[in-house]
Design a protein around this motif. Structure first.
Motif, PDB file in Angstrom:
ATOM      1  N   ASN A  14       0.824  -1.215   0.000  1.00  0.00           N
ATOM      2  CA  ASN A  14       0.000   0.000   0.000  1.00  0.00           C
ATOM      3  C   ASN A  14       0.858   1.265   0.000  1.00  0.00           C
ATOM      4  O   ASN A  14       0.394   2.330   0.388  1.00  0.00           O
ATOM      5  N   ARG A  15       2.115   1.127  -0.430  1.00  0.00           N
ATOM      6  CA  ARG A  15       3.025   2.277  -0.463  1.00  0.00           C
ATOM      7  C   ARG A  15       3.589   2.484  -1.861  1.00  0.00           C
ATOM      8  O   ARG A  15       3.640   1.558  -2.669  1.00  0.00           O
ATOM      9  N   LEU A  16       4.036   3.706  -2.098  1.00  0.00           N
ATOM     10  CA  LEU A  16       4.619   4.070  -3.400  1.00  0.00           C
ATOM     11  C   LEU A  16       6.129   4.205  -3.286  1.00  0.00           C
ATOM     12  O   LEU A  16       6.655   4.507  -2.209  1.00  0.00           O
ATOM     13  N   SER A  17       6.799   4.016  -4.405  1.00  0.00           N
ATOM     14  CA  SER A  17       8.248   4.241  -4.450  1.00  0.00           C
ATOM     15  C   SER A  17       8.525   5.730  -4.557  1.00  0.00           C
ATOM     16  O   SER A  17       7.608   6.543  -4.692  1.00  0.00           O
ATOM     17  N   ARG A  18       9.781   6.108  -4.522  1.00  0.00           N
ATOM     18  CA  ARG A  18      10.156   7.523  -4.642  1.00  0.00           C
ATOM     19  C   ARG A  18       9.741   8.102  -5.988  1.00  0.00           C
ATOM     20  O   ARG A  18       9.528   9.306  -6.124  1.00  0.00           O
ATOM     21  N   ALA A  19       9.633   7.230  -6.987  1.00  0.00           N
ATOM     22  CA  ALA A  19       9.231   7.677  -8.333  1.00  0.00           C
ATOM     23  C   ALA A  19       7.712   7.785  -8.460  1.00  0.00           C
ATOM     24  O   ALA A  19       7.199   8.075  -9.539  1.00  0.00           O
ATOM     25  N   GLY A  20       6.971   7.543  -7.358  1.00  0.00           N
ATOM     26  CA  GLY A  20       5.510   7.633  -7.393  1.00  0.00           C
ATOM     27  C   GLY A  20       4.857   6.432  -8.039  1.00  0.00           C
ATOM     28  O   GLY A  20       3.760   6.528  -8.577  1.00  0.00           O
ATOM     29  N   VAL A  21       5.537   5.269  -7.985  1.00  0.00           N
ATOM     30  CA  VAL A  21       5.039   4.038  -8.612  1.00  0.00           C
ATOM     31  C   VAL A  21       4.707   3.030  -7.508  1.00  0.00           C
ATOM     32  O   VAL A  21       5.485   2.885  -6.558  1.00  0.00           O
ATOM     33  N   PRO A  22       3.575   2.306  -7.609  1.00  0.00           N
ATOM     34  CA  PRO A  22       3.249   1.278  -6.601  1.00  0.00           C
ATOM     35  C   PRO A  22       4.106   0.033  -6.816  1.00  0.00           C
ATOM     36  O   PRO A  22       3.618  -1.034  -7.216  1.00  0.00           O
ATOM     37  N   SER A  23       5.402   0.147  -6.533  1.00  0.00           N
ATOM     38  CA  SER A  23       6.377  -0.885  -6.901  1.00  0.00           C
ATOM     39  C   SER A  23       6.127  -2.220  -6.202  1.00  0.00           C
ATOM     40  O   SER A  23       6.223  -3.281  -6.827  1.00  0.00           O
ATOM     41  N   ARG A  24       5.789  -2.187  -4.906  1.00  0.00           N
ATOM     42  CA  ARG A  24       5.555  -3.446  -4.179  1.00  0.00           C
ATOM     43  C   ARG A  24       4.326  -4.167  -4.730  1.00  0.00           C
ATOM     44  O   ARG A  24       4.321  -5.388  -4.836  1.00  0.00           O
ATOM     45  N   ALA A  25       3.283  -3.403  -5.053  1.00  0.00           N
ATOM     46  CA  ALA A  25       2.062  -4.001  -5.611  1.00  0.00           C
ATOM     47  C   ALA A  25       2.340  -4.602  -6.986  1.00  0.00           C
ATOM     48  O   ALA A  25       1.809  -5.668  -7.333  1.00  0.00           O
ATOM     49  N   ILE A  26       3.186  -3.925  -7.788  1.00  0.00           N
ATOM     50  CA  ILE A  26       3.564  -4.447  -9.113  1.00  0.00           C
ATOM     51  C   ILE A  26       4.352  -5.744  -8.945  1.00  0.00           C
ATOM     52  O   ILE A  26       4.079  -6.747  -9.623  1.00  0.00           O
TER      53      ILE A  26
END
Length: 461
Positions: free
Chosen positions: A337-349
């Motif tokens: 439920n968190r975003l990476s520094r680039a504003g991408v939902p990296s963990r969800a991806i």
């Protein structure tokens, strides 16, 4: 780039995501989103079902998909910060149906991604038959994961060029057809002419049943058309980009689907068209391109890779939304439920990628691969249920206090909405008419009833 433009480009949404997609990215994604891989490989099969009247099937189905996109477009125009139309189902139809739609859509996309990565491996093996399928699938998944994880702009650029390849291939086919007609080109089947389309014309050459069956085949060629609505929230000017992308859907359908089908049937008398070979390959071979099969294999490979790329983009954002709307300890530990520094939902991806990666191993296990085929077919029927819920959400939005009278309004919604829902129900019923889709229809019915009841009970208070 000016500082002002840079600020606009990196402007964040309320949820922390970044507006990194440009207008040209979304317009090409919108065009490519209406073109399925089935056009390149399955056009012969769909023409064989019902002859020239297949054009009417494509136009009718395309029209109703356009109505659905107008409904989605109106709601996204009202709230351009939403990166998924599922949120509107939650808001206007209820939390229970929103929960059902969120999980059902994510799971359907996962199975679609599994089917796409399996197809990618098959296309790569055309050139490298000794390479193991599971290895190709994992390598492609890792590459496209990186594309999605770096920044949304990288995804947009990759998707732009994937889309360009599909568009050029179809325009080349149409241009070839026009050239052959104008030069009275002769093939082994006879002269190329528009007469091949209407000569001995029969509206229902194989009966009503085949005509009705064609609708579900064509309907799923348009599947994922809603993807353009998902991308617009991450564009720099969503309220400018969205209406343009949706308004042009009908003209794209006419150019790419109708134009391609007319060209194919003008070149080959449709009754002689083989169902087990790509018409694109046959046409390009006729004009002297000996490597036509390899060329079209490359096009369908990029088309499948494009679909997979879009699926990873969409699954990541939908799972991120699910994790935020249904917080629990597991999601907190996984940090989906968190975003990476680039504003991408990296963990969800990454979580979605890990689930899709199971397909690399599922397809090599006997018995389980049959179950996988059934589940994949079932997910198609679930898609229709989500589309119907979306139309209901739009109807309720129109009657709510949120209604934006000066927004991007769907015309004549009072009667177009119920007609569109009726068409979706008709397509769902048509799944029971064909032996290859009836098991999937039963599976999706069980899921819709079972998970639908569970979702309602979960939120009944």
């Amino acid at each position: 780039m000016s500082q002002e433009n840079h600020k606009e480009e990196t402007k964040e949404l309320k949820n922390g995501m970044v507006r990194g997609l440009q207008n040209r990215h979304v317009q090409l994604i919108a065009i490519a989103g209406t073109i399925g891989t089935g056009l390149f490989l399955g056009a012969g099969r769909s023409i064989n079902l019902t002859g020239p009247s297949i054009i009417l099937v494509y136009l009718t189905t395309g029209l109703f998909m356009y109505f659905m996109m107008r409904a989605i477009g109106e709601m996204l125009y009202y709230d351009p910060d939403q990166h998924t139309f599922i949120n509107f189902i939650t808001k206007y139809v209820g939390k229970g149906w929103g929960y059902f739609a969120g999980w059902s859509y994510w799971i359907s996309l996962i199975f679609m991604g599994m089917a796409e990565i399996t197809a990618v491996a098959t296309y790569v093996q055309y050139w490298f038959p000794t390479w193991p399928s599971w290895m190709i699938q994992i390598v492609f998944l890792l590459l496209l994961s990186l594309v999605n994880l770096i920044a949304v702009r990288v995804f947009g650029e990759t998707e732009f060029w994937f889309a360009m390849i599909k568009i050029v291939a179809i325009l080349a086919l149409i241009a070839t057809g026009i050239f052959m007609i104008l030069t009275n080109f002769e093939t082994s089947q006879g002269p190329v002419s528009l007469r091949n389309i209407y000569h001995n014309f029969e509206f229902l050459p194989h009966g009503w049943m085949k005509f009705l069956m064609a609708f579900q085949m064509v309907f799923f060629a348009y599947q994922m058309i809603e993807f353009v609505g998902i991308t617009t929230s991450e564009t720099q000017n969503p309220r400018q980009v969205l209406p343009k992308a949706i308004k042009e859907i009908p003209i794209r359908i006419i150019i790419f689907y109708v134009g391609a089908l007319l060209s194919i049937m003008a070149i080959f008398p449709w009754r002689e068209l083989p169902v087990n070979e790509s018409p694109f390959v046959m046409v390009f071979k006729l004009v002297g391109i000996k490597w036509a099969a390899a060329l079209i294999n490359f096009v369908v490979l990029t088309s499948a890779a494009s679909a997979l790329n879009s699926t990873l983009y969409s699954t990541g954002r939908h799972f991120y939304q699910i994790a935020n709307e249904n917080p629990n300890q597991l999601f907190e530990k996984m940090k989906v439920n968190r975003l990476s520094r680039a504003g991408v939902p990296s963990r969800a991806i990454l979580f979605s990628v890990a689930v899709i990666m199971f397909s690399a191993f599922i397809t090599v296990i006997p018995g389980i691969s049959d179950a996988f085929a059934l589940i994949t077919a079932s997910s198609s029927g679930v898609y229709i249920a989500i589309y119907i819920l979306t139309m209901i959400a739009h109807q309720k939005y129109r009657l709510s206090e949120d209604f934006m009278a000066d927004g991007y309004l769907m015309p004549h919604y009072k009667w177009l909405n119920p007609i569109t829902i009726a068409f979706m129900i008709f397509v769902f019923i048509s799944l029971f008419l064909q032996e290859s889709t009836v098991l999937g229809a039963i599976g999706s019915s069980i899921w819709i009833v079972g998970f639908g009841i569970y979702s309602q009970l979960k939120f009944r208070k």
